[in-house]
Structure formats: structure tokens, C-alpha cells
Scaffold this active site. Structure first.
Site, mmCIF file in Angstrom:
data_model
loop_
_atom_site.group_PDB
_atom_site.id
_atom_site.type_symbol
_atom_site.label_atom_id
_atom_site.label_comp_id
_atom_site.label_asym_id
_atom_site.label_seq_id
_atom_site.Cartn_x
_atom_site.Cartn_y
_atom_site.Cartn_z
ATOM 1 N N HIS A 51 32.727 -21.644 11.664
ATOM 2 C CA HIS A 51 31.726 -20.889 12.432
ATOM 3 C C HIS A 51 31.402 -19.602 11.675
ATOM 4 O O HIS A 51 32.253 -19.084 10.949
ATOM 5 C CB HIS A 51 32.296 -20.554 13.819
ATOM 6 N N ASP A 79 5.915 -1.853 51.406
ATOM 7 C CA ASP A 79 5.708 -3.270 51.058
ATOM 8 C C ASP A 79 4.731 -3.909 52.055
ATOM 9 O O ASP A 79 5.118 -4.708 52.897
ATOM 10 C CB ASP A 79 7.094 -3.951 51.092
HETATM 11 C C1 SPV Z 1 10.550 -9.466 48.402
HETATM 12 O O1 SPV Z 1 11.491 -9.387 47.596
HETATM 13 O O2 SPV Z 1 9.591 -8.722 48.373
HETATM 14 C C2 SPV Z 1 10.565 -10.514 49.421
HETATM 15 C C3 SPV Z 1 11.839 -11.015 49.923
HETATM 16 O O3 SPV Z 1 9.512 -10.886 49.876
HETATM 17 S S1 SPV Z 1 12.197 -10.094 51.348
HETATM 18 O O4 SPV Z 1 12.218 -8.689 50.998
HETATM 19 O O5 SPV Z 1 13.502 -10.525 51.836
HETATM 20 O O6 SPV Z 1 11.164 -10.367 52.339
HETATM 21 MG MG MG Z 2 7.892 -9.674 49.417
#
Ligand code: SPV
Ligand code: MG
Length: 431
Positions: free
Chosen positions: A89, A204
């Protein structure tokens, strides 16, 4: 005549391999182990030519007596079977994750009276260039895009880690753990809406628009090769979704997961604490159909995410939706839950698999984090997504450092537990 064993994982032969064979010939008959596809993907050497082609390539080399398949990065089975007098190796495996494999080889050879021969690794410009070219090939859209489907066919379970920047992409790409003589790593990346939004300091709620999400993907793609699964939120309007499918496909993204919600989307982990509305089955099925019609390659996947358990609409509703969405053309089903107990996820997987043996199943074990990948795989799960753990580990670490500097009026105290600059820059590849 004595036997010499060496293992290859390459698909391009360069002067380093030829030198190794030449040196091996001095010790006896040369047997080359061709690392199987299954073993290669555990070490981020994703094959772009078949196992059979690699075997043919090695067989054609002057000085090679025979070629066998080595089905594991660990040499244990191969050495038990062949019992070579020598293993040869390059000396490059003395450090890094492969050192664990080397130690195991030395131990086994000691027991069988064999000898390890190590030759200086050929670190020439040509060898470095070939390595770079092989890596770059994997980053090309056509290779990256189809890699997720290939992995689903090859692995008991595909493991995806969240990435929301070039740096987190590099962690998903390069983190390798050596354990019990084996190497392990992530197979794919998840571009989470939660983490992409959080990195930008935004909620989000589909506020970070697609242009910005694509920019994040591009940052990740520039420095990685692993397949990307995009969290596509609700997929937006069907009229917009079709354009996004085309764009993602062209970029080399492997899959988009869209969830069956409508109106203002909130993060699923809020569950019923905030108002969230599930889309009706017919409308969501039509969105999937529209997306599938827009798709041009066979590689790209549109995966339908079912929010019935999150929104407490019941198991039967989740299963009815899964069947309808598969009928509409979904290439996979993601089932989500915010319970700590994985019971409802496992029940869904069991009942879904009783009726559908092949459609890939995806889970995100954020709340039910105690269950291991192999148990999920035993219930028919194909992809496990670690959706937010990098962000959740980085955020408190950064906050603590900021507080410590403020408290101490200098950085010394914080510095003692920080990664040295020298180390962080070794993560970054230079051309
Ligand atoms: C994300 O990671 O944005 C998801 C998964 O959609 S959760 O946050 O569990 O909805
Ligand atoms: Mg998400």
C-alpha cells in the site's frame, strides 16, 4: 510462489498505481482487490464506471496476476480468504481515517505471518490533477443529479445531513468517521428551509425566496460533490413550481421535497400550536403531476411530504394521501412527525410498505432522535435526513463565544476552545 495483495479504488490508472504494481511484482504474484461499489461509496469515491469495468481495467494491467472483489473498505474478509504473504500500500494511509484500516491490516497480518510493505505515495502534479478531475466529474450536474437514485439502490439507508452554506456543505462532504476498522460518512445533503432561513436571520415561512435558496445551493455545489435534496416547502404555485423543477434539474439537484400545506407555511415542529392548513389531496396531487410533466430527465425526484401526523389528522389520512401522491407520480414519500416516540412513524412505514414495496420512504428524526438508522431501514425507510443539527450546534457555540468576549473584554478565554485558524483553512480546498 509468494502472493502480494493490494486494493484499488480508482477508475483511472496513473503512475502511482503502475509504480505500486511494479514494486509488488518484486515480492511475488500480484492480486488486486477491486473495491466494490458498495464499499466505494462509504469512502466518498462514488463510482462513475461500473464495478465490472473497474475489474476489467485492473485485469488489463501488466503485472497483475488476478483481480478479486473486495466488498468492504476493511480488508478483514479479503485477507482471510487470500491469506497473502504481503500486503502492499502507499504510505499515505498512515494518517487520516484510513489509519484505522491500516492498523487492522497490520494486526491481521501479524496473526497470519504476513508482512505489510509500504511504498512512498506518488504525489506528482499528474496524480494530483487526476484526483482533481475525478472529483470535479462528480460535481457535474449529470453525475450529481442521478447519484441519489443510485445511492437508494445501493445503500440500506441513505444518510443526508443539513447544509446551508459552503462551509456546512464541506462538513457534510468531508466528515469521515473511522470506527471498528470501518469508515462512515454522509451520503447526501439536505438544504433545509429552516436552516437556510435561520442562517439569514429570517423565519421559516417561505419568506426566503427561491432566488436566494438557489444561491445557497450554488454556494454548496461549488465546493462539494454529494447529491442535494432541497426542502421545497409547499412548492409554491404550480405555475411557479414547474419553472423551479427545471432550474433545479439543470443545476444538478437530485430531489425536491414538497409538503402538502397551503397558505402561510410555518415550520412543522410548531405542529398545531400555530394555524397551518393542509392542502387537499386533489390539488396537491395535481401539483405533483404538473411538476413531473415539467421534468426532463429520469434522474430528478419529486418527493411528497405528508403533514397529517404533524397536524393531527390521523394515520388513515396520512396513508390515503401517500397512496394518492404516489399515484400522481411522486418519486418518494416523506412522512413527518413531531413525537419523541417513533411509534407513529414506524406504524406508517409498516402499513405503507405492506401496500407499496418500492416507493422510497424518507424520514426526518428530529423529535424521534433516539431511533437508529438501521431500525428505520428495517421498517422500510430509504432516506434519513438529519435536518437541523449543524445549525443547532453552531448557534449556541457562537452565542457563547460572543458572551465570553463581552464578559472578558478580550478573546483569550474564548480562544482556548476555538478551532485554530490553521485547522479551519485545511477544510478549504485550494486549486
Ligand atoms: C426543515 O428542515 O426545514 C424541515 C424539516 O422542513 S422540519 O423543520 O422538521 O419541518
Ligand atoms: Mg422546511
Amino acid at each position: 510462489m509468494k502472493t502480494v495483495y493490494t486494493c484499488f479504488c480508482t477508475e483511472v490508472i496513473h503512475e502511482g498505481h503502475l509504480n505500486l504494481i511494479r514494486q509488488a511484482q518484486a515480492y511475488g504474484k500480484v492480486i488486486v482487490g477491486a473495491l466494490s461499489d458498495r464499499a466505494l461509496i462509504r469512502y466518498n469515491r462514488f463510482p462513475t464506471i461500473s464495478q465490472e469495468e473497474r475489474v476489467r481495467l485492473y485485469r488489463s494491467l501488466e503485472g497483475v496476476d488476478s483481480v478479486v472483489i473486495q466488498d468492504d473498505m476493511c480488508y478483514e474478509d479479503a485477507l482471510s480468504l487470500i491469506r497473502p504473504d504481503y500486503v502492499i500500500h502507499g504510505d499515505n494511509w498512515k494518517t487520516g481515517p484510513e489509519a484505522e484500516i491500516r492498523a487492522q491490516v497490520i494486526q491481521q497480518l501479524a496473526a497470519t505471518g504476513g508482512t505489510l510493505v509500504e511504498v512512498p505515495y506518488t504525489n506528482s502534479e499528474q496524480v494530483r490533477k487526476i484526483d482533481r478531475q475525478l472529483r470535479e466529474k462528480l460535481a457535474m450536474p449529470e453525475y450529481r443529479r442521478r447519484r441519489l437514485r443510485q445511492l437508494i439502490g445501493m445503500c440500506p439507508v441513505v444518510k443526508a445531513l443539513e447544509a446551508h452554506s459552503g462551509l456546512t456543505g464541506l462538513i457534510a462532504e468531508k466528515t469521515i468517521v473511522a470506527q471498528n476498522g470501518r469508515l462512515d460518512q454522509f451520503d447526501a445533503m439536505w438544504v433545509s428551509s429552516l436552516c437556510d432561513s435561520t442562517a439569514k436571520g429570517k423565519p421559516d415561512i417561505e419568506l426566503v425566496d427561491m432566488s436566494s435558496r438557489l444561491r445557497t445551493i450554488d454556494d454548496i455545489m461549488e465546493v462539494t460533490t454529494k447529491p442535494i435534496i432541497l426542502d421545497g416547502d409547499t412548492g409554491g404555485l404550480p405555475e411557479h413550481f414547474v419553472y423551479n423543477v427545471r432550474t433545479l434539474e439543470r443545476m444538478g439537484v437530485s430531489a425536491v421535497i414538497i409538503e402538502d400545506k397551503k397558505g402561510l407555511k410555518k415550520n412543522s415542529l410548531f405542529g398545531t400550536q400555530v394555524p397551518q392548513t393542509q392542502e387537499d389531496i386533489a390539488a396537491f396531487s395535481e401539483k405533483i403531476r404538473t411538476g413531473k410533466r415539467a421534468q426532463l430527465t429520469d434522474d430528478f425526484m419529486i418527493i411528497a411530504r405528508i403533514e397529517s401526523l404533524i397536524l393531527e389528522r390521523g394515520m388513515d389520512d396520512a396513508l390515503t394521501r401517500a397512496a394518492a401522491f404516489v399515484d400522481a407520480g411522486a418519486d418518494g414519500i416523506m412522512i413527518h412527525s413531531r413525537k419523541e416516540d417513533p411509534g407513529e412513524i414506524l406504524e406508517f412505514c409498516g402499513r405503507f410498505r405492506a401496500a407499496d414495496k418500492s416507493t422510497p420512504l424518507v424520514v426526518v428524526p428530529t423529535s424521534f432522535h433516539a431511533i437508529r438508522e438501521e431500525e428505520l431501514a428495517a421498517h422500510g425507510v430509504n432516506i434519513v435526513i438529519y435536518a437541523n443539527q449543524l445549525t443547532r450546534s453552531a448557534f449556541p457555540a457562537m452565542q457563547r463565544t460572543a458572551e465570553e468576549i463581552l464578559r472578558c473584554h478580550r478573546a483569550k478565554e474564548a480562544d482556548e476552545r476555538l478551532m485554530p485558524i490553521k485547522e479551519i483553512i485545511t477544510l478549504i480546498d485550494e486549486l
